[in-house]
Each structure stands twice: as C-alpha cells, then as structure tokens.
Design an enzyme around this catalytic site. Structure first.
Site, PDB file in Angstrom:
ATOM      1  N   LYS A  32       0.808  -1.219   0.000  1.00  0.00           N
ATOM      2  CA  LYS A  32       0.000   0.000   0.000  1.00  0.00           C
ATOM      3  C   LYS A  32       0.844   1.274   0.000  1.00  0.00           C
ATOM      4  O   LYS A  32       0.465   2.267  -0.634  1.00  0.00           O
ATOM      5  CB  LYS A  32      -0.967   0.002   1.176  1.00  0.00           C
ATOM      6  CG  LYS A  32      -0.329   0.017   2.552  1.00  0.00           C
ATOM      7  CD  LYS A  32      -1.387  -0.072   3.643  1.00  0.00           C
ATOM      8  CE  LYS A  32      -0.757  -0.134   5.025  1.00  0.00           C
ATOM      9  NZ  LYS A  32      -0.054   1.093   5.372  1.00  0.00           N
ATOM     10  N   THR A  33       1.990   1.255   0.703  1.00  0.00           N
ATOM     11  CA  THR A  33       2.843   2.444   0.714  1.00  0.00           C
ATOM     12  C   THR A  33       3.369   2.738  -0.677  1.00  0.00           C
ATOM     13  O   THR A  33       3.443   3.897  -1.113  1.00  0.00           O
ATOM     14  CB  THR A  33       4.016   2.260   1.701  1.00  0.00           C
ATOM     15  OG1 THR A  33       3.506   1.937   2.991  1.00  0.00           O
ATOM     16  CG2 THR A  33       4.845   3.529   1.793  1.00  0.00           C
ATOM     17  N   ASP A 218      -3.856   7.027   5.190  1.00  0.00           N
ATOM     18  CA  ASP A 218      -3.387   5.650   5.356  1.00  0.00           C
ATOM     19  C   ASP A 218      -3.934   5.077   6.664  1.00  0.00           C
ATOM     20  O   ASP A 218      -4.302   5.832   7.574  1.00  0.00           O
ATOM     21  CB  ASP A 218      -1.854   5.634   5.372  1.00  0.00           C
ATOM     22  CG  ASP A 218      -1.277   4.237   5.207  1.00  0.00           C
ATOM     23  OD1 ASP A 218      -2.047   3.304   4.882  1.00  0.00           O
ATOM     24  OD2 ASP A 218      -0.065   4.069   5.414  1.00  0.00           O
ATOM     25  N   GLU A 219      -3.981   3.758   6.777  1.00  0.00           N
ATOM     26  CA  GLU A 219      -4.454   3.078   7.994  1.00  0.00           C
ATOM     27  C   GLU A 219      -5.812   3.610   8.430  1.00  0.00           C
ATOM     28  O   GLU A 219      -6.066   3.874   9.614  1.00  0.00           O
ATOM     29  CB  GLU A 219      -3.426   3.238   9.135  1.00  0.00           C
ATOM     30  CG  GLU A 219      -2.017   2.792   8.801  1.00  0.00           C
ATOM     31  CD  GLU A 219      -1.872   1.272   8.729  1.00  0.00           C
ATOM     32  OE1 GLU A 219      -2.890   0.570   8.853  1.00  0.00           O
ATOM     33  OE2 GLU A 219      -0.745   0.798   8.541  1.00  0.00           O
ATOM     34  N   GLN A 249      -7.336  -5.448  10.001  1.00  0.00           N
ATOM     35  CA  GLN A 249      -6.233  -5.010  10.855  1.00  0.00           C
ATOM     36  C   GLN A 249      -6.643  -3.858  11.771  1.00  0.00           C
ATOM     37  O   GLN A 249      -5.793  -3.107  12.254  1.00  0.00           O
ATOM     38  CB  GLN A 249      -5.033  -4.603  10.003  1.00  0.00           C
ATOM     39  CG  GLN A 249      -4.450  -5.741   9.186  1.00  0.00           C
ATOM     40  CD  GLN A 249      -3.176  -5.348   8.467  1.00  0.00           C
ATOM     41  OE1 GLN A 249      -2.114  -5.158   9.069  1.00  0.00           O
ATOM     42  NE2 GLN A 249      -3.255  -5.212   7.156  1.00  0.00           N
ATOM     43  N   ARG A 603       2.929 -10.474  10.362  1.00  0.00           N
ATOM     44  CA  ARG A 603       4.234  -9.797  10.499  1.00  0.00           C
ATOM     45  C   ARG A 603       5.357 -10.708  10.013  1.00  0.00           C
ATOM     46  O   ARG A 603       6.462 -10.241   9.746  1.00  0.00           O
ATOM     47  CB  ARG A 603       4.527  -9.423  11.952  1.00  0.00           C
ATOM     48  CG  ARG A 603       3.572  -8.477  12.669  1.00  0.00           C
ATOM     49  CD  ARG A 603       3.254  -7.247  11.872  1.00  0.00           C
ATOM     50  NE  ARG A 603       2.054  -7.438  11.099  1.00  0.00           N
ATOM     51  CZ  ARG A 603       1.672  -6.665  10.089  1.00  0.00           C
ATOM     52  NH1 ARG A 603       2.441  -5.667   9.708  1.00  0.00           N
ATOM     53  NH2 ARG A 603       0.557  -6.892   9.412  1.00  0.00           N
TER      54      ARG A 603
END
Length: 754
Positions: A32-33, A218-219, A249, A603
């Site tokens: 996504k970044t 974002d997020e 998430q 992770r």
C-alpha cells in the site's frame, strides 16, 4: 513514469484513480505504501496536480518518514511541497498558525501522558476526592475516550447517571480549565481543537480545503470519530478523498478507533469506488494461508482473501510447554542458536505477546543467554527524569504559562526552594488566576515567602537570560548545552559519579544529538517546533534503525512492522484472547482479538512459531489454560505441532487431563519442551514444584449452572459464566464481584450456590 511499471494491475488501477472518493482495501503486505507513493507521483507528473495541493496522512512518524523518502525519490524537488504527516503533526502545524482564534497563544505546550496525569492528580486533590477511587490513569482514559467521541465536559455531565460519573465530569472540566490556563493541549486536543477551529472559523476551513484538494489517509481502519470529522470537513469541498486500510487489521478500539469508519465508507461518501489489493508480497504461502483461516472466522468484515506468488515455505509451528518459564527458555534459546550457529542477525527475530507484563520472562532469558534485545513500549526515552527536566526548562523558556513545567524545575537542581514555598506560590497563582511564572516575577507580593525570595529572583533571572539567548542567537542544541552548564545540572550528575548518573549524562548527550539532527533536517528550525516533534514521538519511532537486536513487543506495537521470523507467545485462552475479552461474552470483543492475532501472524515473512504454556502465573496465582481458539482455527494439516504429538493434540483439544499421578506429572514436564539442565533447575523454582503430588478427584454433579450466583470462601460472591466438563473434573469460570474472573476446578473451589 517508470515507477508505475512495477505495480500489479490492481495497484496501478488504484494509483491512476485520482478523482472522487476512493476506498483501497489493502491487505497485509500488499504494497500500500508503494501505491500511495506512486499515486502522488502520478498526480504530479501525469495529471498536473500542484504538489502543495496534496495531503497524505499516516499514523506514525516512522511511516510518514518512509513515505516522504519514497515521494522524494519519485518526484524529486517537488516532494517538500507535499504535506506528508501524521494526524497530530498536521493538526499541530495548523494550530500553530490559527489557535489564537480559539483564545490560546501560538506557543502552546503539548502535554504527554505523564503531564496530563499530573494535572488530573491536582484536580482530584482540589475537588477533595479520594485518589484511590479517582485514579489518574482511569480518569485520563475516560477523558480521552470522551474527546475521541467529541464529548466536552458538559456533554459528559449530561450523560452521567451515577455519582462517580458526575464527579469524573467535574474533573474533566477542571482539567480543561487548567490546560487552558497553562496554554497547553494534550494529544487529543490537537485533533479536537482543529475540528473546533474549522467549525467556528469558516474562512480558515475554506483556506485549507483549497490548499488540500487531494487528500489521502493511510491506515483508515484506525481512525476515530474526531479524525473522521476532521477528514470529512477537509474533503467536503472537492471530495478527492482516497482512504487506504484493512478492516481485518483494525486493532485500536481501546484507543477509540472506530471500525465503522471503514466499513461504512461507501455510505458516507456516495459514488465511492472500491479497489482491493489482495496480493501479498511479504509472507510465504503457508503463513498467509494460516492467517487467512484465522481471520475468516470474523463476521464483521469485508470479504477478501490474500494470496501470494512467494514460496510455500515452512509450516506454521505450534509448540506448547508446561510453564511460561520453559516457553521463554525455548524461544530465546532457539533465537540464540539460530543466530550463533546459522549466523542469522538478531534483528531477523521478533517476540510478540498480548500484554507488556509477559515481557519479563523473555527479558530475563535474553539477559542470561547474552542475546541483545530491545523492548518496544518500555520506558519511553522522553519519559526519563533527566530528559523531562531539561525539556521542562525548554518549555518554560518557550511558554511561560506552562505551570507544570515551571513547578517541575523551580527547585531542579536544588536551589533551596522547598515544597512549602512552592505550595504557597501555586496557591497564590490559583487564587488570582495567574500563571505560576507570572507570580514568580512579583514574588515579593506573596505572603510567607521570606528567605526564598532571592532564590526565586535568581531563577527568574536565569530563565530571562535563557530566553534572551534563544531569541538572539542560540540554536536549540546550544540552548540545551547552556542550560546544562548554567543551572549546574550536568555538574551535579558528574559529582554524583555513579553508574546511574553516568547513564543519565549519556541520555542527555543523546538528547543533544537529537537536537542537532533536528536542526540539520528541519526547514525552519525553532524551539517550539523542536518541542512539538519531541512530544509527538511514538514508541515505535524510538526503535533504532539498523540495530542488531531482538525486538520484544506487544502485538499492538508490532503493527506496520515485518520480520523474517516471528514468535507469537502466550497462545492460550484467557491470555490471548484476553480473559477480559472472553469474560464479556461479546462477539465484537473476540473479533477485535482475532484481528490482533491476524496482524501478528502477518508480520512474519518466512517463519512463524506459535507458543503456549499449559500453566501460567498470573497476578501471583497459578492458572491452567487450554490452547487459544485462534490456534484451533488453523487446520491441523497447516500446523507443525512438533514432538510428542499426542500430548500436543490433547492440549489443542482442551483436555484437562493433568498429572493424575507422579509419573503423569513427569510426562507433563517433558511434553513439548526441550529438557535441558537449565530447565530442570528452573522447574524446582516454579509453581510446578508441588505438581508431582497433584491429583484430582472429579466433583460429583454440580448443584449450580451457568448464570447462577455462587459464593467462594476467599473470593466472595460472583456469577458462573462457563462450566467445562474435563476428563477428571469440571472447570468452572466465575466472574466475582470484587476479585474479577477466576477459573478453578470444582472439587477444589467448593462453590456454594446462593
């Protein structure tokens, strides 16, 4: 435009969709970044969007820094004109320009949690309330929750139904008054006051709507109500709002995050386009499939299934141990072995746990095994006494209205101004509604000051000299060095000549290095801006880049990170999911815990190990546990459950067949553990010492059922919330009125139905 060639089809579609509302559902590790960075570059280079018309918001300074670096690499000299920031930093920047319209001075101070608790403590004392009932941590959490929902003190009082709630509203009101008097804001105020500014000053809002015609968040799954209000205000004019997130998430409900913000985005912004990013670039196929299986049990989610072209990789491992001691010994021992024999860097490993309290055993084992480690979320660098002392000097120089900072340093280092004198000063200031520093400037008017007057004048003279030096020529670093020298602070530490004093000096030297770095990178360095940056540093921002050490952290702190090898520990019912979540009986609470598990699992890049203990000491009491439901949600064919599979399967199935005989108890010791000499020694020191004689006789038919009220000789009265029929006894879970949730065998508990 070469950077666009590296995107997959869905990523490219998201990067090229620049107009109107857009929801990008970006699964873990889906790049996504990269998409956000390419989207910014595409808008500037292909669509002709002015870089200063773009606002990109993320949740940590670390993530913002990474995005800023990528934007710089993609668009070069234009990057500095794009606002890439956290919510709090962006709001700070806006308020520094306009907060005077709300009755504050632009040189306001930002209070951290410790500062806020001190103000709460003073408010409780002023209202003559019992500090044992009105605890600072609890009250501050309630105030923060209210602010996240945009509820002011009057609103809290109107909603209050009980006496304690009304008193909390009074504390809230007094807390806000004190902040205003000190020209200070807490973290929540940064957002709330910006929304208040936009709502009360239409021309200010319009100027920022024109400035930020393209907004990216974002997020987004972690946004709360006040953040949603802020975004909606800014985006309402041009509606070019792109939000990126993953409802799977969303793990910060306890901080006020509202998952409905992402689940209802299409309803709130009609005409919204939705693009799913489901290809994972981080994890192996086995890790990803196991994580997918776990999260699929949640009902309140947008359906998506991550997939990867990465290698299949090793199966997810599950290892269970008799106690938490042996669990920690296995995890740290394996990391040490892989690092020293196979030359794997320590930074490849992360140990994750549900609560900070679980870190102790792993920290002790790291020390004994000589494994370098860092606890993320331990004592924040900026919370250390010596750092807060020097920052209090800087805050006093920058903002004389900050009573908290002034009273902290009035007698630091000791200059003979005692607590009685400080009490008279603060009382005098409160009665006249003046700042403490303003009162110090006319200290000869304060009754009872006497011999302290020359010392007070010496202090105010010192601050005046620091202010003049700061205004005329000194940088932040030079000002800090001047404070350490002229106050005698460093000289006092050097004279102490202890290990602790030397460590404090090293910390102060690190603070000076921070100031130097700041001055080398800031566009327009200033004391106010430096203090703002320091105030907004999160725990994860303190992780030292490039350091070769194992990271120990909670699952919440691991969000946004990735590691070659991850150990998720404490995978037992009532540990993870937590006993509080289980005790509520709420599907919503369990789904939040499951999302947290999903975050932890994703992770891992290559290796994921889940560990659990059959018996764990919690709050000084021994508790027996079955495997976490999240482990049981992974199909057995996807799990490597290691040696002694029969015992592991009994544990996974929730059997209570513990140590019916001395021989059985020895088998329990060995099951799933690495039977080292050190482990044998440890067992003699653990609660297992008496387990060799542990024998259970199953209770007869119970005369109580789930929902009945019962009484225990030690814990008092409570309600039965669960009864599990084990092989040798019933295990009863009771929510006691005063002692909380307890799990116990019926034959030992001897519960009496009320």
């Amino acid at each position: 435009m070469d950077f666009m060639e590296k995107l997959n089809m869905q990523q490219r579609e998201a990067a090229e969709q620049t107009e109107g509302p857009l929801l990008i559902l970006a699964g873990a590790g889906s790049g996504k970044t990269r998409v956000l960075t390419c989207r910014i570059a595409y808008m500037i280079q292909k669509c002709g969007v002015a870089p200063w018309n773009i606002l990109a918001i993320t949740f940590t300074n670390k993530a913002a820094g990474e995005m800023r670096d990528r934007v710089n690499a993609a668009v070069g000299r234009y990057a500095g004109q794009v606002w890439v920031s956290t919510f709090h930093s962006a709001c700070c920047r806006i308020l520094r320009q306009h907060i005077d319209r709300l009755g504050y001075d632009r040189s306001f101070t930002i209070y951290d949690t410790d500062d806020s608790r001190q103000v709460i403590k003073e408010a409780v004392r002023q209202l003559e309330l019992d500090p044992k009932v009105y605890k600072e941590r609890s009250i501050l959490a309630r105030i923060s929750a209210a602010k996240n929902e945009m509820i002011d003190p009057d609103g809290m009082e109107a909603d209050a139904k009980r006496w304690e709630e009304k008193k909390t509203a009074e504390i809230y009101a007094l807390y806000q008054r004190r902040l205003k008097q000190n020209n200070a804001l807490d973290f929540d105020d940064l957002l709330l006051k910006t929304v208040e500014l936009f709502q009360s000053e239409p021309e200010v809002l319009l100027s920022y709507q024109e400035r930020f015609r393209y907004i990216m968040i974002d997020e987004y799954q972690d946004t709360n109500t006040v953040q949603f209000a802020l975004v909606r205000l800014l985006a309402s004019r041009y509606r070019n709002l792109c939000v990126v997130g993953d409802d799977d998430q969303s793990i910060y409900k306890f901080r006020g995050a509202n998952i409905r913000n992402i689940l209802s985005f299409e309803k709130e912004f009609p005409g919204c386009r939705v693009i799913r990013l489901e290809q994972n670039y981080r994890s192996t196929e086995n890790v990803l499939q196991a994580a997918n299986e776990v999260i699929s049990h949640n009902q309140g989610r947008k359906k998506k299934t991550l997939w990867t072209e990465n290698e299949k990789g090793d199966p997810v491992r599950f290892r269970q141990f008799p106690t938490g001691y042996e669990e920690a010994e296995f995890v740290v021992g394996e990391i040490a072995e892989l690092s020293r024999i196979r030359q794997k860097p320590y930074s490849d490993f992360a140990v994750l746990y549900r609560t900070n309290a679980q870190s102790r055993l792993f920290e002790e084992k790291c020390i004994s095994a000589d494994v370098p480690y860092q606890i993320v979320g331990g004592v924040n660098f900026y919370s250390r006494k010596e750092i807060k002392d020097i920052l209090a000097y800087l805050k006093t120089i920058d903002n004389g209205s900050d009573d908290l900072a002034v009273t902290r340093i009035l007698n630091v280092p000791k200059r003979g101004i005692g607590q009685t004198t400080i009490g008279r000063i603060t009382q005098y200031a409160g009665e006249r509604e003046m700042s403490v520093y303003a009162v110090l400037l006319e200290a000869d008017e304060i009754p009872g000051i006497g011999r302290s007057l020359p010392k007070i004048r010496s202090f105010t003279s010192l601050i005046s000299r620091f202010r003049a030096a700061s205004a005329d020529y000194l940088s932040v670093r030079q000002l800090m060095e001047m404070i350490l020298k002229d106050t005698g602070y460093q000289e006092e530490l050097e004279a102490e000549d202890t290990d602790e004093a030397r460590a404090r000096i090293e910390n102060l030297e690190e603070l000076i290095s921070k100031a130097s770095d700041y001055e080398n990178t800031a566009e327009d360095p200033s004391l106010s801006d430096f203090l703002q940056q320091v105030s907004l540093v999160a725990d994860i921002d303190n992780v030292e880049e490039g350091a070769d050490r194992v990271l120990l952290m909670t699952l919440h702190a691991a969000k946004g990170l990735e590691f070659d090898s991850v150990y998720m520990t404490g995978m037992e019912e009532n540990t993870f999911p937590s006993y509080m979540s289980v005790g509520t009986g709420s599907d919503e609470e369990i789904e939040e815990e499951r999302r947290l598990c999903y975050v932890g699992m994703t992770r891992a890049q290559k290796h994921l190990t889940l560990t659990a203990a059959q018996m764990r000491m919690v709050r000084g009491e021994t508790h027996f546990h079955t495997a976490s439901r999240f482990v049981n949600e992974i199909p057995r064919k996807m799990l490597d459950i290691g040696r002694d599979t029969s015992d592991s399967r009994r544990f996974l199935a929730g059997s209570r067949d513990y140590a019916a005989s001395p021989a059985d108890s020895r088998d329990l010791f060995r099951a799933g553990s690495h039977d080292t000499a050190a482990a044998q020694t440890l067992r003699k020191k653990t609660p297992l010492q008496g387990m060799r004689e542990f024998k259970v006789t199953k209770a007869e038919a119970l005369d109580y059922a789930v929902g009945d009220r019962v009484r225990h000789i030690k814990f008092g009265s409570g309600v039965v919330t669960a009864i599990q029929d084990g092989a040798r006894d019933y295990e009863v879970t009771v929510l006691f009125d005063k002692a909380g949730v307890k799990r116990m065998f019926a034959s030992f508990a001897k519960l009496q139905k009320e």
